[in-house]
Scaffold this motif. Structure first.
Motif, PDB file in Angstrom:
ATOM      1  N   ARG A  41       0.787  -1.316  -0.013  1.00  0.00           N
ATOM      2  CA  ARG A  41       0.060   0.007  -0.033  1.00  0.00           C
ATOM      3  C   ARG A  41       1.013   1.367   0.163  1.00  0.00           C
ATOM      4  NH1 ARG A  41      -4.865   1.153   4.026  1.00  0.00           N
ATOM      5  NH2 ARG A  41      -5.380   3.090   3.300  1.00  0.00           N
ATOM      6  N   ARG A  42       1.874   1.225   0.805  1.00  0.00           N
ATOM      7  CA  ARG A  42       2.998   2.087   0.888  1.00  0.00           C
ATOM      8  C   ARG A  42       3.474   2.644  -0.411  1.00  0.00           C
ATOM      9  NH1 ARG A  42       6.078   5.418   4.142  1.00  0.00           N
ATOM     10  NH2 ARG A  42       8.241   5.645   3.099  1.00  0.00           N
ATOM     11  N   GLN A  43       3.498   1.626  -0.983  1.00  0.00           N
ATOM     12  CA  GLN A  43       4.421   1.756  -2.552  1.00  0.00           C
ATOM     13  C   GLN A  43       3.134   2.163  -3.590  1.00  0.00           C
ATOM     14  OE1 GLN A  43       5.744  -2.214  -2.896  1.00  0.00           O
ATOM     15  NE2 GLN A  43       7.957  -1.599  -2.658  1.00  0.00           N
ATOM     16  N   GLU A  44       2.060   1.865  -3.207  1.00  0.00           N
ATOM     17  CA  GLU A  44       0.840   2.545  -4.126  1.00  0.00           C
ATOM     18  C   GLU A  44       0.850   3.919  -3.784  1.00  0.00           C
ATOM     19  OE1 GLU A  44      -2.917   0.396  -3.928  1.00  0.00           O
ATOM     20  OE2 GLU A  44      -1.853  -1.361  -3.939  1.00  0.00           O
ATOM     21  N   GLU A  45       0.738   4.546  -2.442  1.00  0.00           N
ATOM     22  CA  GLU A  45       0.788   5.739  -2.240  1.00  0.00           C
ATOM     23  C   GLU A  45       2.182   6.455  -2.791  1.00  0.00           C
ATOM     24  OE1 GLU A  45       0.720   6.520   1.952  1.00  0.00           O
ATOM     25  OE2 GLU A  45      -0.955   5.597   2.084  1.00  0.00           O
ATOM     26  N   GLU A  46       3.216   5.846  -2.934  1.00  0.00           N
ATOM     27  CA  GLU A  46       4.389   6.665  -3.442  1.00  0.00           C
ATOM     28  C   GLU A  46       4.146   6.589  -4.862  1.00  0.00           C
ATOM     29  OE1 GLU A  46       7.154   8.218  -2.747  1.00  0.00           O
ATOM     30  OE2 GLU A  46       6.346   7.918  -0.897  1.00  0.00           O
TER      31      GLU A  46
END
Lengths: 120, 191
Positions: free
Chosen positions: B113-118
């Protein structure tokens, strides 16, 4: 994101806000301060080298100027007959008049030569 | 102001410790501003150091400690603009590095998810950077300072040394061009 950007001015303002938050915070590296002081020192030493080179250069230029002024005062005039600027101008003007007088005499009138030059 | 005027006065008087403190107080803010102005993370620190070197050698020209921040912003804008001019000249050689970097970034961003935000943030940055290409570098910097950095017209007036009305006209035109590009992109469904 699509629903917040409706294409009007406010949407653009909001987009800029999202953009500001999307830009990552930049943390300075551990070398930031040492490298900064190195750069300051490097520029300072470049400035000092330039100053050191410039000073003797300026002194030499001033000495040369002084020498030229002294030589100009000491050296005799090139033509003793021509003392002043007006003398020089008159001498130049007389030479010019002589040239034109001769030229006018050499050119005959329109269609005929002057009487003394007519063939007998 | 992040520091008191006394510290600025000391730094003006060539107090190295005071100058050091001044840099430590402002460097993060300056790094952030430069990052948004030039958009190249790998060069941000170099440009920031150039700003502080210029600050060191021009502090004696500062009229009063109260105008220190606009002065520092002016140095930041000028150093960023100088960098962008140099970068424009060598842009062709750098394009390959940039695309490689983007590929690496895209590779590393997958899954969580964090990578998606990034990814979303990266997309926003790319989109806004593309919109900014519709205005000149000068206008992009001005618009970024106003809209992204949140500087007031009064502050911009002090930084640029031109009157508020001239700034308003320039900002309006730049914003209008960006808005036009934005509407175009929205109509094309690029976002």
């Amino acid at each position: 994101m699509k629903e917040t950007m409706n294409g009007d001015n406010d949407g653009l303002g909001e987009l800029f806000q999202i953009y500001a938050n999307a830009c990552p915070d930049v943390e300075p590296s551990a070398n930031f301060m040492p490298r900064l002081w190195q750069k300051i020192e490097a520029r300072h030493s470049f400035g000092s080298v330039f100053e050191r080179l410039a000073r003797p250069g300026m002194a030499a230029a001033a000495a040369l100027c002084l020498l030229l002024v002294v030589l100009n005062l000491v050296a005799p005039p090139r033509n003793p007959a021509v003392q002043t600027y007006t003398d020089a101008l008159m001498a130049d003007h007389s030479a010019e008049r002589t040239y034109y007088t001769e030229a006018i005499r050499a050119v005959p009138g329109v269609g005929e030569a002057p009487a003394e030059f007519r063939p007998r | 102001m992040l520091v008191d005027q006394e510290l600025i006065e000391k730094a003006r008087a060539r107090d190295y410790a005071a100058f050091n403190q001044l840099v430590l107080a402002y460097r993060k803010r300056i790094l952030g501003t430069i990052s948004r102005l030039i958009g190249r993370p790998e060069d941000v620190e170099d440009v920031a150091q150039e700003v502080f070197v210029r600050l060191y050698y021009s502090l004696d020209q500062l009229r009063a400690a109260e105008v220190f921040e606009p002065w520092l912003y002016r140095l930041t804008v000028n150093a960023s603009y100088d960098y962008l001019r140099r970068a424009r000249r060598r842009s062709e050689s750098r394009m390959a590095d940039l695309s490689e970097q983007q590929v690496m970034m895209a590779d590393s961003l997958a899954g969580s998810r964090r990578q998606e935000e990034e990814q979303q943030k990266s997309k926003t940055r790319e989109f806004v950077d593309a919109l900014f290409r519709h205005v000149s570098e000068e206008d992009r910097i001005l618009l970024t300072l106003k809209e992204v950095e949140g500087l007031s017209l009064k502050e911009l007036e002090q930084i640029y040394g031109v009157n508020e009305n001239a700034l308003k006209v320039r900002l309006f035109r730049a914003r209008h061009r960006v808005l036009k590009a934005y509407n175009g992109a929205m109509a094309d469904g690029k976002l």
